[in-house]
Design a protein around this motif. Structure first.
Motif, PDB file in Angstrom:
ATOM      1  N   LYS A  68       0.848  -1.195   0.000  1.00 50.09           N
ATOM      2  CA  LYS A  68       0.000   0.000   0.000  1.00 50.09           C
ATOM      3  C   LYS A  68       0.887   1.249   0.000  1.00 50.09           C
ATOM      4  CE  LYS A  68      -3.758  -0.375   2.465  1.00 50.09           C
ATOM      5  NZ  LYS A  68      -4.735  -0.314   3.600  1.00 50.09           N
ATOM      6  N   THR A  69       1.583   1.435  -1.109  1.00 48.80           N
ATOM      7  CA  THR A  69       2.465   2.574  -1.338  1.00 48.80           C
ATOM      8  C   THR A  69       2.586   2.738  -2.850  1.00 48.80           C
ATOM      9  OG1 THR A  69       3.797   1.908   0.570  1.00 48.80           O
ATOM     10  CG2 THR A  69       4.748   3.562  -0.889  1.00 48.80           C
ATOM     11  N   GLY A  70       2.581   3.965  -3.328  1.00 50.34           N
ATOM     12  CA  GLY A  70       2.728   4.184  -4.759  1.00 50.34           C
ATOM     13  C   GLY A  70       3.279   5.560  -5.029  1.00 50.34           C
ATOM     14  N   CYS A  71       3.079   6.038  -6.248  1.00 49.11           N
ATOM     15  CA  CYS A  71       3.686   7.321  -6.620  1.00 49.11           C
ATOM     16  C   CYS A  71       3.075   8.498  -5.874  1.00 49.11           C
ATOM     17  CB  CYS A  71       3.613   7.520  -8.132  1.00 49.11           C
ATOM     18  SG  CYS A  71       1.955   7.602  -8.811  1.00 49.11           S
ATOM     19  N   HIS A  72       1.888   8.329  -5.248  1.00 47.62           N
ATOM     20  CA  HIS A  72       1.358   9.400  -4.404  1.00 47.62           C
ATOM     21  C   HIS A  72       2.264   9.672  -3.213  1.00 47.62           C
ATOM     22  CE1 HIS A  72      -3.159   9.390  -5.703  1.00 47.62           C
ATOM     23  NE2 HIS A  72      -2.344   9.752  -6.652  1.00 47.62           N
ATOM     24  N   PHE A 119       4.382  -3.970 -10.952  1.00 44.34           N
ATOM     25  CA  PHE A 119       4.043  -2.641 -11.471  1.00 44.34           C
ATOM     26  C   PHE A 119       3.682  -1.711 -10.322  1.00 44.34           C
ATOM     27  CE2 PHE A 119       0.070  -5.029 -11.559  1.00 44.34           C
ATOM     28  CZ  PHE A 119      -0.864  -4.138 -11.048  1.00 44.34           C
ATOM     29  N   THR A 120       3.724  -0.417 -10.619  1.00 43.42           N
ATOM     30  CA  THR A 120       3.468   0.637  -9.633  1.00 43.42           C
ATOM     31  C   THR A 120       2.335   1.517 -10.122  1.00 43.42           C
ATOM     32  OG1 THR A 120       5.781   0.674  -8.976  1.00 43.42           O
ATOM     33  CG2 THR A 120       4.480   2.612  -8.415  1.00 43.42           C
ATOM     34  N   TRP A 121       1.408   1.824  -9.218  1.00 46.92           N
ATOM     35  CA  TRP A 121       0.322   2.735  -9.539  1.00 46.92           C
ATOM     36  C   TRP A 121       0.295   3.847  -8.509  1.00 46.92           C
ATOM     37  CZ3 TRP A 121      -1.756   4.798 -13.286  1.00 46.92           C
ATOM     38  CH2 TRP A 121      -3.030   5.337 -13.299  1.00 46.92           C
ATOM     39  N   ALA A 122      -0.757   4.662  -8.517  1.00 47.55           N
ATOM     40  CA  ALA A 122      -0.799   5.853  -7.673  1.00 47.55           C
ATOM     41  C   ALA A 122      -0.621   5.541  -6.190  1.00 47.55           C
ATOM     42  CB  ALA A 122      -2.120   6.595  -7.903  1.00 47.55           C
ATOM     43  N   ASN A 123      -1.319   4.521  -5.697  1.00 47.50           N
ATOM     44  CA  ASN A 123      -1.262   4.264  -4.257  1.00 47.50           C
ATOM     45  C   ASN A 123      -1.024   2.800  -3.900  1.00 47.50           C
ATOM     46  OD1 ASN A 123      -3.704   3.514  -5.236  1.00 47.50           O
ATOM     47  ND2 ASN A 123      -4.921   4.448  -3.622  1.00 47.50           N
ATOM     48  N   PHE A 124      -0.516   2.012  -4.842  1.00 52.29           N
ATOM     49  CA  PHE A 124      -0.115   0.652  -4.493  1.00 52.29           C
ATOM     50  C   PHE A 124       0.925   0.134  -5.483  1.00 52.29           C
ATOM     51  CE2 PHE A 124      -3.357  -0.194  -7.654  1.00 52.29           C
ATOM     52  CZ  PHE A 124      -2.937  -1.365  -8.283  1.00 52.29           C
ATOM     53  N   MET A 125       1.647  -0.880  -5.019  1.00 49.73           N
ATOM     54  CA  MET A 125       2.615  -1.582  -5.852  1.00 49.73           C
ATOM     55  C   MET A 125       2.285  -3.067  -5.764  1.00 49.73           C
ATOM     56  SD  MET A 125       5.886   0.645  -4.502  1.00 49.73           S
ATOM     57  CE  MET A 125       7.134   0.091  -5.656  1.00 49.73           C
ATOM     58  N   LYS A 126       2.596  -3.808  -6.806  1.00 46.37           N
ATOM     59  CA  LYS A 126       2.190  -5.210  -6.867  1.00 46.37           C
ATOM     60  C   LYS A 126       3.309  -6.045  -7.469  1.00 46.37           C
ATOM     61  CE  LYS A 126      -1.868  -7.932  -8.268  1.00 46.37           C
ATOM     62  NZ  LYS A 126      -3.187  -7.851  -8.964  1.00 46.37           N
ATOM     63  N   TYR A 127       3.610  -7.154  -6.789  1.00 50.75           N
ATOM     64  CA  TYR A 127       4.589  -8.121  -7.279  1.00 50.75           C
ATOM     65  C   TYR A 127       3.866  -9.461  -7.367  1.00 50.75           C
ATOM     66  CZ  TYR A 127       7.699  -4.436  -5.627  1.00 50.75           C
ATOM     67  OH  TYR A 127       8.313  -3.211  -5.414  1.00 50.75           O
ATOM     68  N   GLU A 128       3.819 -10.062  -8.545  1.00 48.56           N
ATOM     69  CA  GLU A 128       2.987 -11.247  -8.691  1.00 48.56           C
ATOM     70  C   GLU A 128       3.703 -12.390  -9.399  1.00 48.56           C
ATOM     71  OE1 GLU A 128      -0.541 -10.052 -10.676  1.00 48.56           O
ATOM     72  OE2 GLU A 128       0.468  -9.409 -12.498  1.00 48.56           O
ATOM     73  N   LEU A 129       3.391 -13.590  -8.924  1.00 48.01           N
ATOM     74  CA  LEU A 129       3.825 -14.842  -9.543  1.00 48.01           C
ATOM     75  C   LEU A 129       2.570 -15.546 -10.022  1.00 48.01           C
ATOM     76  CD1 LEU A 129       6.312 -15.851  -6.739  1.00 48.01           C
ATOM     77  CD2 LEU A 129       6.982 -15.600  -9.136  1.00 48.01           C
TER      78      LEU A 129
END
Length: 483
Positions: A68-72, A119-129
């Motif tokens: 729960k962190t992104g470019c914002h 990938f990174t978005w405004a208010n979250f980052m995601k790492y997926e397998l």
């Protein structure tokens, strides 16, 4: 005197009866929550780390770490979250197993870039397998990658310049892809208050200066358990919950800032250009931010259900006009409820006396109609007798309050990753239960539509062909905003 006393007692008994009925019929937020733990499990570890386990036997097994962190949250160091995502995903980064990331993925039978992504978005980052084998030992090995990213990673300095160059090319090249350019322009105008070109240059200039120590500080600041969640879906092997507790439960809870929630900026109109002989006009109706208390009340469920209904009704109303096949609507709930309508106009079919100004006038007329009259929605309450309505409501209330939720489905717009990122409820999707619990009428929904349009912040995206004069168009759009 006795007769008056009897009347008073009867009135008092009637009022108490009404209150008792109202109390027994009160809706609770918990009544709507998805409680089928055989299919969906939501848990929180002692350190604040959350997890969702969504069992779907027909889907491929996959797992995602949500941050729960992104470019914002970049602050003045624009693109730092994006560059950190690149650095945590870089193929040559040594990981806790003693391998590099790409070597470890190969041991798992995964190709770098096809079985692992981020990938990174405004208010979250995601790492997926994804596309994983539903085997317990294999799942344990895969989860090791995400657990290491969550809190024990090193920033591999040898790859910093390579990943910086990749990021710069990615940001610069987005302007050549229309949908990505429009997304970036919306971020620039609505969230940052800058012209799109200036915002792109600010991102590029900042990315060129980010240091190793800044990346490490950002990682330590934000990558803490209470801002993280593991989402596991598909055909899931046994023991996955114990595995999550073992891999993510040992890190201590560290005081961490709350993620930034940005409101819209002062600018409310975006004009972009494309090479097609067409115009696209999008109106975004956004209600005020929801408080956490509002997200955890039955009124939230009621309003969300109403939003879904008017979304479809508004689309039907748009089709009645000459927008026909060149329009669509959608709704979303994040930190606010929002309704979006998009109209398209083909200049190749332009009629004499028409053109884009007439097109904008037609859209404005439709909006004015909806603002004043709402939309026509037929609901069962509009046609059934009162005793039938009460019977249906009683059955729905019993099902909501006593049912275990088996057979309920998850709304496609309210998936667990969205629910975690925006602190939203994961609730069961049964329109019949929602309707009969609130006993909404077509008039109720139409009034909700009118109020939504009246109370919303309106933001306008307009995509014009290259070379088409925009003065008259922007004048009309500004008039629409003022109105």
């Amino acid at each position: 005197m006795m007769r008056k006393l009897q009347c008073v007692l009867i009135m008092l008994a009637w009022l108490l009866g009404i209150q008792a009925f109202a109390k027994s019929g009160n809706l609770r937020f918990e009544d709507f929550l998805l409680r089928d733990t055989s299919q969906v499990i939501h848990g929180t570890l002692d350190n604040g780390f959350q997890y969702y386990i969504v069992k779907r036997a027909d889907d491929c097994f996959q797992m995602s770490l949500l941050q729960k962190t992104g470019c914002h949250d970049d602050g003045e160091t624009i693109e730092i979250s994006h560059l950190l995502e690149h650095m945590l995903s870089t193929a040559n980064r040594p990981i806790a197993t003693g391998d590099t990331l790409i070597q470890y993925l190969k041991k798992l039978g995964k190709d770098y870039g096809t079985g692992f992504n981020a990938f990174t978005w405004a208010n979250f980052m995601k790492y997926e397998l994804y596309r994983l084998k539903p085997e317990r030992a294999y799942a344990d090995s895969c989860m090791e990658i995400l657990a290491e990213i969550a809190g024990d990673s090193n920033i591999y300095s040898a790859d910093l310049e390579r990943q910086r160059e990749r990021l710069l090319n990615e940001v610069a090249n987005r302007k050549y892809v229309l949908n990505r350019r429009v997304l970036d322009a919306g971020m620039a105008v609505y969230w940052s208050g800058h012209d799109p070109d200036k915002w792109r240059e600010m991102r590029l200039n900042s990315a060129r200066k980010i240091t190793q120590s800044q990346l490490e500080a950002f990682y330590r600041k934000w990558y803490q358990p209470q801002n993280q969640c593991l989402l596991v879906t598909g055909k899931i092997p046994d023991g996955i919950e114990d595995m999550i507790k073992r891999k993510f439960g040992n890190r201590p809870r560290v005081p961490t800032p709350s993620p930034t929630i940005l409101d819209f900026g002062k600018r409310d109109m975006l004009v972009e250009r494309c090479g097609n002989a067409s115009c696209t006009l999008t109106l975004n109706f956004a209600l005020p931010h929801l408080t956490q208390a509002e997200k955890e009340s039955p009124q939230f469920i009621r309003d969300y259900y109403a939003l879904k209904k008017i979304n479809h009704a508004l689309y039907e109303k748009m089709k009645e006009r000459k927008f026909a096949s060149n329009c669509f609507t959608r709704y979303q709930v994040e930190n606010r409820m929002m309704l979006t309508t998009t109209f398209a106009y083909n200049l190749n079919e332009e009629l004499p006396g028409g053109g884009l100004p007439a097109f904008v006038d037609s859209v404005a007329a439709l909006l004015n109609d909806v603002r004043n009259n709402g939309v026509q929605i037929q609901m069962p309450k509009d046609t059934l007798k009162r005793n039938v309505i009460e019977q249906h409501r009683a059955l729905a209330m019993k099902k909501l309050q006593e049912g275990d939720g088996k057979g309920n489905t998850i709304d496609p717009f309210m998936q667990p990753d969205v629910c975690f990122t925006y602190a939203l409820p994961l609730f069961k999707q049964e329109d019949s239960d929602a309707y009969w619990s609130f006993v909404l009428s077509g008039k109720d929904l139409s009034n909700f539509c009118k109020e939504l349009v009246r109370k919303s912040v309106l933001k306008i995206d307009c995509i014009l062909p290259y070379g088409y004069p925009e003065n008259e168009i922007t004048e009309k759009l500004n008039a629409l905003l003022r109105h």
